[in-house]
Design a protein around this motif. Structure first.
Motif, short mmCIF file in Angstrom:
data_model
loop_
_atom_site.label_atom_id
_atom_site.label_comp_id
_atom_site.label_asym_id
_atom_site.label_seq_id
_atom_site.Cartn_x
_atom_site.Cartn_y
_atom_site.Cartn_z
N VAL A 130 0.83 -1.20 0.00
CA VAL A 130 0.00 0.00 0.00
C VAL A 130 0.87 1.26 0.00
N PRO A 131 1.34 1.70 -1.17
CA PRO A 131 2.10 2.95 -1.21
C PRO A 131 1.16 4.14 -1.00
N VAL A 132 1.67 5.17 -0.35
CA VAL A 132 0.87 6.37 -0.05
C VAL A 132 1.41 7.57 -0.82
N TYR A 133 0.51 8.42 -1.26
CA TYR A 133 0.88 9.70 -1.90
C TYR A 133 0.83 10.78 -0.81
N LEU A 134 1.95 10.96 -0.09
CA LEU A 134 1.92 11.84 1.07
C LEU A 134 1.86 13.32 0.69
N TYR A 135 0.97 14.03 1.32
CA TYR A 135 0.78 15.46 1.06
C TYR A 135 0.53 15.73 -0.43
N VAL A 156 -2.21 -1.50 -3.75
CA VAL A 156 -3.36 -0.64 -3.46
C VAL A 156 -2.80 0.75 -3.18
N GLU A 157 -3.11 1.71 -4.05
CA GLU A 157 -2.58 3.06 -3.84
C GLU A 157 -3.44 3.82 -2.85
N ASP A 158 -2.82 4.29 -1.77
CA ASP A 158 -3.52 5.18 -0.85
C ASP A 158 -3.31 6.61 -1.35
N ALA A 159 -4.26 7.05 -2.18
CA ALA A 159 -4.20 8.39 -2.77
C ALA A 159 -5.16 9.34 -2.04
N ALA A 160 -5.38 9.05 -0.75
CA ALA A 160 -6.35 9.84 0.03
C ALA A 160 -6.03 11.34 0.02
N GLU A 161 -4.73 11.65 -0.03
CA GLU A 161 -4.32 13.06 0.02
C GLU A 161 -4.03 13.61 -1.38
N ALA A 162 -4.29 12.81 -2.39
CA ALA A 162 -3.71 13.12 -3.70
C ALA A 162 -4.69 13.17 -4.86
N MET A 163 -5.96 13.49 -4.57
CA MET A 163 -6.90 13.63 -5.68
C MET A 163 -6.38 14.71 -6.63
N GLY A 164 -6.20 14.35 -7.89
CA GLY A 164 -5.72 15.32 -8.88
C GLY A 164 -4.22 15.27 -9.12
N SER A 165 -3.47 14.55 -8.26
CA SER A 165 -2.04 14.37 -8.49
C SER A 165 -1.84 13.36 -9.62
N MET A 178 -5.92 -1.34 -7.21
CA MET A 178 -7.02 -0.51 -6.71
C MET A 178 -6.43 0.80 -6.20
N GLY A 179 -7.28 1.83 -6.16
CA GLY A 179 -6.85 3.11 -5.61
C GLY A 179 -7.87 3.62 -4.61
N VAL A 180 -7.36 4.32 -3.59
CA VAL A 180 -8.20 4.83 -2.51
C VAL A 180 -8.18 6.36 -2.53
N LEU A 181 -9.37 6.96 -2.44
CA LEU A 181 -9.49 8.41 -2.35
C LEU A 181 -10.21 8.76 -1.06
#
Ligand SMILES: *Cc1c(COP(=O)(O)O)cnc(C)c1O
Length: 373
Positions: A130-135, A156-165, A178-181
């Motif tokens: 689960v890599p994260v897109y931090l900040y 599973v990408e944790d893109a919770a902080e990264a909508m639009g990145s 899968m990706g998480v927003l």
């Protein structure tokens, strides 16, 4: 808010669809799919719920291992524990601050080789990464995907902080399986609370919707052959999401403009470095602008600057405290290189909200000019 949220909420009221289903839910999912260029989306009650469902869909269970970054918000890690599995914490690389591919591979080979504490030589392949897109910053997705692919482990990408990145022009959340927003109140767009799970795999997303609505089998009565959850987003909240999608691009432009403003302001300040895109492959929404203060070279320490902000009634924050330093995860295996600990000790998030006024910017600039410039 962008402007049209109320209109979509009113539609839910006039049609009397005050339910966790309805036209706004369908339309918000369609909006997300179109924006990201992904085939399927399920909108949910939170980003945490999306991560949890991803774990359920990947059959993560008792005795399994899931590799997560240490430098993240606890919500990345908690769902692994919900499933009875063990999170393996991996430190950051210095440039993106995200999951270090070198340590990732070491964690995988140790796991397969049965070298983690408690394995007693009985190795197994980790169930997920689960890599994260931090900040908002993308991780090195090419290297992470290559390693994951070589060992056959789903990402599973944790893109919770990264909508639009974006990473290499692909939106955050659309590169792995899968990706998480998240649309929590603090994120770049918000529904007050909410999240989404996205994937090109139709089966996974219909599975997510099934588990998110109490795992009801196809039957004319309530029949259950699995444990379900109440994780669906409501039709009212989805109305807020539809309105927010209309201003997402604008929000990204605004956050990036704020980031540029800080860079210009602090260009010649000694001992200050920014969380930065390593190359043109990386496009961050710059959800939060973050800096690191080298206390040997800077005019004041991180703690003095935080204190100065507080005295001026300006909210700035520490960076995430790494998970391997959290009491609750102290039993988890971890692979560290000092990067996240250094960031935690010397970094801070600067005020980055798009609601800030000219006067707010002036007050922030006054503190920064006085203390570190
Ligand atoms: C916010 C966040 C989450 C959780 O999202 P919620 O919608 O608040 O549940 C997960 N991971 C990261 C990195 C986050 O910042």
């Amino acid at each position: 808010m962008g402007g049209n949220e109320q209109k979509y909420i009113n539609e839910a009221f006039t049609t009397n669809w005050i339910a966790p289903l309805g036209a706004n839910v369908d339309a918000f999912e369609k909006d997300i799919e179109t924006y990201l260029g992904v085939s399927h989306a399920a909108v949910l009650s939170s980003g945490t719920a999306a991560i949890h469902l991803a774990m359920v869909l990947l059959d993560v269970g008792l005795g399994d291992y899931v590799i997560v970054p240490s430098f993240t918000f606890s919500a990345t890690v908690n769902p692994v524990i919900y499933q009875g599995a063990t999170p393996v914490l991996v430190d950051s690389e210095a440039d993106t601050w995200n999951m270090d591919p070198v340590l990732l591979e070491k964690a995988i080979t140790d796991c397969i080789g049965g070298k983690l504490a408690g394995m007693n030589g009985k190795g197994m392949t980790p169930k997920a990464i689960v890599p994260v897109y931090l900040y908002g910053m993308p991780p090195d997705m090419d290297r992470i995907s290559e390693i994951a692919g070589r060992y056959g482990i789903p990402v599973v990408e944790d893109a919770a902080e990264a909508m639009g990145s974006r990473y290499k022009n692909r939106f955050a959340g659309t590169i792995g399986k899968m990706g998480v927003l998240s649309f929590n109140g603090n994120k770049i767009i918000t529904t007050s609370g909410g999240g989404a799970l996205v994937s090109d795999d139709q089966e996974l997303i219909s599975g997510a919707k099934y588990y998110a609505t109490q795992a009801r089998d196809k039957a004319p009565y309530y029949s259950h052959s699995r444990i379900g959850y109440n994780y669906r987003m409501s039709n009212i909240i989805a109305g807020v999401g539809r309105g927010q999608m209309e201003v997402l691009d604008q929000r990204v432009v605004q956050r990036r403009r704020i980031n540029k403003w800080y860079r210009d302001l602090l260009a010649d300040a000694p001992g200050i470095s920014f969380h930065s895109e390593p190359s043109s492959d990386y496009f961050s929404n710059f959800w939060l602008t973050c800096i690191v203060i080298d206390h040997q070279k800077a005019l004041c320490s991180r703690d003095d600057l935080l204190q100065a902000f507080e005295e001026s009634n300006i909210e700035a924050r520490h960076l995430w405290k790494p998970m391997h330093l959290q009491p609750v995860f102290s039993n988890c295996p971890y692979y560290v290189n000092g990067v996240s600990e250094g960031l935690f000790n010397n970094g801070l998030c600067l005020p980055s909200g798009t609601g800030m006024t000219e006067d707010d910017f002036q007050r922030i600039a006054d503190v920064l000019r006085e203390r570190i410039k």
